[in-house]
Design a protein around this motif. Structure first.
Motif, mmCIF file in Angstrom:
data_model
loop_
_atom_site.group_PDB
_atom_site.id
_atom_site.type_symbol
_atom_site.label_atom_id
_atom_site.label_comp_id
_atom_site.label_asym_id
_atom_site.label_seq_id
_atom_site.Cartn_x
_atom_site.Cartn_y
_atom_site.Cartn_z
ATOM 1 N N ARG A 17 16.973 -28.926 16.267
ATOM 2 C CA ARG A 17 17.283 -28.333 14.966
ATOM 3 C C ARG A 17 16.888 -26.856 14.943
ATOM 4 N NH1 ARG A 17 20.262 -26.782 11.224
ATOM 5 N NH2 ARG A 17 19.267 -26.295 9.235
ATOM 6 N N LEU A 18 15.705 -26.547 15.428
ATOM 7 C CA LEU A 18 15.280 -25.147 15.463
ATOM 8 C C LEU A 18 16.184 -24.324 16.372
ATOM 9 C CD1 LEU A 18 11.391 -25.386 15.515
ATOM 10 C CD2 LEU A 18 12.796 -24.306 13.773
ATOM 11 N N ALA A 19 16.570 -24.902 17.494
ATOM 12 C CA ALA A 19 17.478 -24.195 18.401
ATOM 13 C C ALA A 19 18.803 -23.917 17.710
ATOM 14 C CB ALA A 19 17.693 -25.016 19.668
ATOM 15 N N SER A 20 19.261 -24.879 16.907
ATOM 16 C CA SER A 20 20.513 -24.704 16.173
ATOM 17 C C SER A 20 20.407 -23.571 15.154
ATOM 18 C CB SER A 20 20.885 -26.012 15.461
ATOM 19 O OG SER A 20 22.040 -25.837 14.666
ATOM 20 N N VAL A 21 19.261 -23.485 14.461
ATOM 21 C CA VAL A 21 19.055 -22.417 13.481
ATOM 22 C C VAL A 21 19.034 -21.059 14.167
ATOM 23 C CG1 VAL A 21 17.416 -21.444 11.820
ATOM 24 C CG2 VAL A 21 17.868 -23.902 11.829
ATOM 25 N N ILE A 22 18.322 -20.985 15.295
ATOM 26 C CA ILE A 22 18.255 -19.722 16.031
ATOM 27 C C ILE A 22 19.631 -19.325 16.536
ATOM 28 C CG2 ILE A 22 17.368 -18.624 18.130
ATOM 29 C CD1 ILE A 22 15.320 -18.765 15.938
ATOM 30 N N THR A 28 25.270 -14.990 13.585
ATOM 31 C CA THR A 28 25.408 -14.160 12.390
ATOM 32 C C THR A 28 25.238 -12.690 12.736
ATOM 33 O OG1 THR A 28 24.627 -15.919 10.922
ATOM 34 C CG2 THR A 28 24.438 -13.658 10.103
ATOM 35 N N MET A 29 24.229 -12.383 13.552
ATOM 36 C CA MET A 29 23.976 -10.992 13.917
ATOM 37 C C MET A 29 25.106 -10.414 14.764
ATOM 38 S SD MET A 29 19.845 -10.769 14.554
ATOM 39 C CE MET A 29 19.730 -12.200 15.627
ATOM 40 N N ARG A 30 25.759 -11.259 15.562
ATOM 41 C CA ARG A 30 26.863 -10.769 16.391
ATOM 42 C C ARG A 30 28.032 -10.257 15.549
ATOM 43 N NH1 ARG A 30 25.197 -15.148 19.809
ATOM 44 N NH2 ARG A 30 24.514 -14.355 21.841
ATOM 45 N N LYS A 31 28.125 -10.733 14.301
ATOM 46 C CA LYS A 31 29.221 -10.311 13.424
ATOM 47 C C LYS A 31 28.979 -8.937 12.820
ATOM 48 C CE LYS A 31 29.930 -15.142 11.984
ATOM 49 N NZ LYS A 31 29.847 -16.061 10.816
ATOM 50 N N ASP A 32 27.732 -8.457 12.883
ATOM 51 C CA ASP A 32 27.406 -7.206 12.205
ATOM 52 C C ASP A 32 27.659 -6.011 13.123
ATOM 53 O OD1 ASP A 32 25.667 -6.319 9.574
ATOM 54 O OD2 ASP A 32 25.379 -4.958 11.265
ATOM 55 N N ALA A 33 28.351 -5.013 12.585
ATOM 56 C CA ALA A 33 28.730 -3.848 13.391
ATOM 57 C C ALA A 33 27.547 -2.971 13.774
ATOM 58 C CB ALA A 33 29.764 -3.014 12.628
ATOM 59 N N GLY A 34 26.410 -3.146 13.102
ATOM 60 C CA GLY A 34 25.262 -2.285 13.376
ATOM 61 C C GLY A 34 24.398 -2.738 14.536
ATOM 62 N N LEU A 35 24.672 -3.933 15.061
ATOM 63 C CA LEU A 35 23.855 -4.491 16.145
ATOM 64 C C LEU A 35 24.672 -4.563 17.419
ATOM 65 C CD1 LEU A 35 22.176 -7.433 14.176
ATOM 66 C CD2 LEU A 35 21.250 -5.156 14.598
ATOM 67 N N LEU A 139 23.161 -9.795 6.219
ATOM 68 C CA LEU A 139 21.698 -9.757 6.174
ATOM 69 C C LEU A 139 21.167 -10.909 5.333
ATOM 70 C CD1 LEU A 139 18.978 -8.418 6.744
ATOM 71 C CD2 LEU A 139 19.391 -6.901 4.792
ATOM 72 N N ARG A 140 21.843 -11.179 4.189
ATOM 73 C CA ARG A 140 21.440 -12.315 3.350
ATOM 74 C C ARG A 140 21.559 -13.628 4.125
ATOM 75 N NH1 ARG A 140 18.186 -13.190 -0.457
ATOM 76 N NH2 ARG A 140 17.545 -14.789 1.010
ATOM 77 N N ASP A 141 22.668 -13.779 4.859
ATOM 78 C CA ASP A 141 22.862 -15.000 5.658
ATOM 79 C C ASP A 141 21.758 -15.158 6.696
ATOM 80 O OD1 ASP A 141 25.174 -15.466 4.241
ATOM 81 O OD2 ASP A 141 26.524 -14.693 5.801
ATOM 82 N N LEU A 142 21.388 -14.035 7.323
ATOM 83 C CA LEU A 142 20.341 -14.088 8.341
ATOM 84 C C LEU A 142 18.987 -14.447 7.717
ATOM 85 C CD1 LEU A 142 19.410 -13.659 11.255
ATOM 86 C CD2 LEU A 142 19.140 -11.231 10.742
ATOM 87 N N VAL A 143 18.669 -13.836 6.588
ATOM 88 C CA VAL A 143 17.406 -14.137 5.902
ATOM 89 C C VAL A 143 17.356 -15.619 5.509
ATOM 90 C CG1 VAL A 143 16.064 -13.705 3.803
ATOM 91 C CG2 VAL A 143 17.010 -11.784 5.102
ATOM 92 N N ASN A 144 18.483 -16.161 5.037
ATOM 93 C CA ASN A 144 18.523 -17.580 4.669
ATOM 94 C C ASN A 144 18.215 -18.470 5.870
ATOM 95 O OD1 ASN A 144 19.213 -16.933 2.054
ATOM 96 N ND2 ASN A 144 21.404 -17.363 2.310
ATOM 97 N N LEU A 145 18.770 -18.110 7.024
ATOM 98 C CA LEU A 145 18.515 -18.901 8.226
ATOM 99 C C LEU A 145 17.056 -18.809 8.652
ATOM 100 C CD1 LEU A 145 21.785 -18.007 10.160
ATOM 101 C CD2 LEU A 145 21.092 -20.312 9.471
ATOM 102 N N VAL A 146 16.478 -17.612 8.608
ATOM 103 C CA VAL A 146 15.058 -17.446 8.955
ATOM 104 C C VAL A 146 14.187 -18.251 7.996
ATOM 105 C CG1 VAL A 146 13.158 -15.796 9.098
ATOM 106 C CG2 VAL A 146 15.382 -15.218 10.084
#
Length: 499
Positions: A17-22, A28-35, A139-146
């Motif tokens: 489960r943790l691996a799935s969240v990570i 999610t981060m791969r979708k962001d143009a800033g990373l 960023l909101r999606d990433l924070v929710n996952l964390v």
């Protein structure tokens, strides 16, 4: 009610489960143009994980342990104040993080000179942190996952630490392509094991990177802890210095995940830090893989005594470590072959080392341990401060049968050190014998050779006289073919490193 449900779910959180969240977080981060690549994505994930873990493991636990505990982070900057609000998103969230949260954390001030004060830890970490995500929605999606990741139990922390180290390894692989080489876990483990650590000893890595040696030392010692006093002392005894902001952040996160709430890490040039240290700062054990092949600034070199000034970083580290160790203290350090044969300042530092310390063992690693990023052969030096060297034992770790080197997909394994551990003879180094992979050289011979420590195994090639020319040529052709195959495999791996 929602909070109760979330905590109930955490009790059965599995590694899968943790691996799935990570994985979802990284997607999610791969979708962001800033990373761009893991060297951007992992720091972004790390500082968010740090804030979540810090809130749960330090801020919420602190008042339970100490009624006078003062929160390090005030409202509205606590994780629970902003990260748990699903409607706080988009540009509003991004603006808050960029213009308020990170500047606030970077400017926190704790007790002067107290590296363990959580406010000082936070400010040191966040003074170079940037939110690189351009989309406030992502960023909101990433924070929710964390926020789905919890650190309520030791099992959860252990599982998260395991996953974190797996993605740290990927980041190290990517960093290696940029010229930074991290110590393989089997080497960390062997060096810690053969340092025979004891509870109550202060342990320093002055080039700690992402904290590999410190985590290994902590994992080795925490199993022996029996009281809260011993645990607090152990947390205080694990110390590191790191010059660069990214490894400092990753090391802080790594140690936090392994249970050290306020890591004793200093972000500073270790050479300056050690040269300015007092007798009270000396330590019992140094475990390190210092940068080598680089050059230090003149202002750093000038801090060292005349006759020992060099721009070769590895020798400056050795010199500084000699002064950093207590009498009776010991060191395990990685050095390249080239350093062992150095003359000039390098020879003088080796002379100082052998005069002040018992350089009892040099373990010669097979070529390519740090492959595919460098093929420079390396050595592990073990020495104890307090009496001069009388003889140096050498042990050559052999490649597994049929192997000619290592690659990213076929790295060094910890089992390959087992023959050396058996030969070592325990903490007192009893019952060592010469032959095959082991030999010893008197200190007087090393001195006559200009303190050249690059001593080849005298037992290699003993059977050459008994082999026919045809056998030797066949073996040479076979070796060359294997080397070409290895280089082709490395070329394909390096070409396939993803962004």
């Amino acid at each position: 009610m929602a909070s109760t449900k979330k905590k109930a779910a955490v009790a059965t959180t599995s590694r899968a489960r943790l691996a799935s969240v990570i994985k979802s977080a990284r997607d999610t981060m791969r979708k962001d143009a800033g990373l761009n690549g893991d060297l951007d994505r992992l720091p972004q994930l790390s500082w968010l994980l740090f804030l979540k873990a810090f809130d749960q493991r330090v801020e919420r636990v602190g008042p339970l342990l100490d009624p006078d505990y003062r929160p390090a982070i005030e409202e509205p900057y606590r994780w629970q104040d902003w990260a748990t609000k699903p409607d706080f998103s988009g540009n509003e969230l991004k603006t808050f993080v960029n213009d308020e949260l990170i500047p606030y954390l970077a400017e926190l001030k704790g007790a002067d000179g107290d590296a363990e004060d959580p406010r000082n830890v936070l400010s040191t970490i966040f003074k170079d942190v940037n939110n690189r995500m351009q989309s406030g929605t992502l960023l909101r999606d990433l924070v929710n996952l964390v926020d789905e990741i919890h650190f309520d139990s030791s099992d959860d922390i252990h599982t998260m630490a395991f996953l974190y180290e797996s993605i740290l390894k990927e980041m190290r692989d990517a960093a290696g392509d940029s010229g930074e080489f991290y110590t393989p876990r089997p080497v960390n483990r062997f060096m810690v094991q053969q340092s025979f650590l004891r509870l109550g000893e202060s342990i320093l890595d002055p080039a700690c990177g992402t904290g590999g040696f410190l985590v290994q030392a902590y994992e080795d010692l925490v199993q022996r802890v029996e009281t809260d006093t011993q645990r607090r002392q152990l947390h205080d005894d694990i110390r590191g210095i790191e010059k660069k902001s990214l490894p400092y952040l990753l090391a802080s996160m790594n140690l936090l995940l392994h249970g050290i709430g306020a890591p004793r890490l200093v972000r500073e040039n270790a050479l300056l830090q050690m040269r300015d240290a007092t007798a009270a700062d000396r330590v019992d054990v140094v475990l390190t893989n210092p940068p080598f092949g680089g050059e230090e600034e003149r202002s750093v070199v000038d801090k060292f005594p005349k006759g020992y000034q060099t721009q070769e970083t590895s020798w400056l580290f050795v010199h500084a470590i000699l002064d950093q160790l207590k009498k009776g203290g010991r060191c395990s350090i990685v050095l390249p072959n080239g350093s062992l044969s150095d003359g000039g300042v390098g020879a003088r530092i080796k002379q100082k080392l052998m005069k002040e310390c018992n350089l009892h063992t040099i373990v010669r690693l097979p070529q390519g341990v740090f492959a595919p990023y460098t093929l420079i052969p390396s050595n592990l030096l073990f020495f104890e401060k307090g009496r001069p060297t009388e003889e140096v034992w050498f042990y050559e770790v052999s490649l597994p049968e049929g192997r000619r080197g290592y690659t990213k997909t076929k790295p060094l394994r910890v089992e390959e050190f087992e023959p050396c551990v058996e030969w070592w003879g325990g903490e007192k180094r009893e019952s060592r014998k010469e032959g095959g992979n082991a030999w010893k050289v008197p200190a007087t011979e090393i001195e006559k050779a200009g303190f050249n420590l690059d001593v080849s195994n005298p037992h290699v090639g003993e059977d050459l006289d008994h082999r026919s020319p045809e056998e030797l040529v066949h073996e040479l052709i076979k070796t060359e073919s294997e080397i070409l195959g290895l280089l082709e495999e490395m070329r394909q791996e390096l070409g396939g490193i993803s962004e």
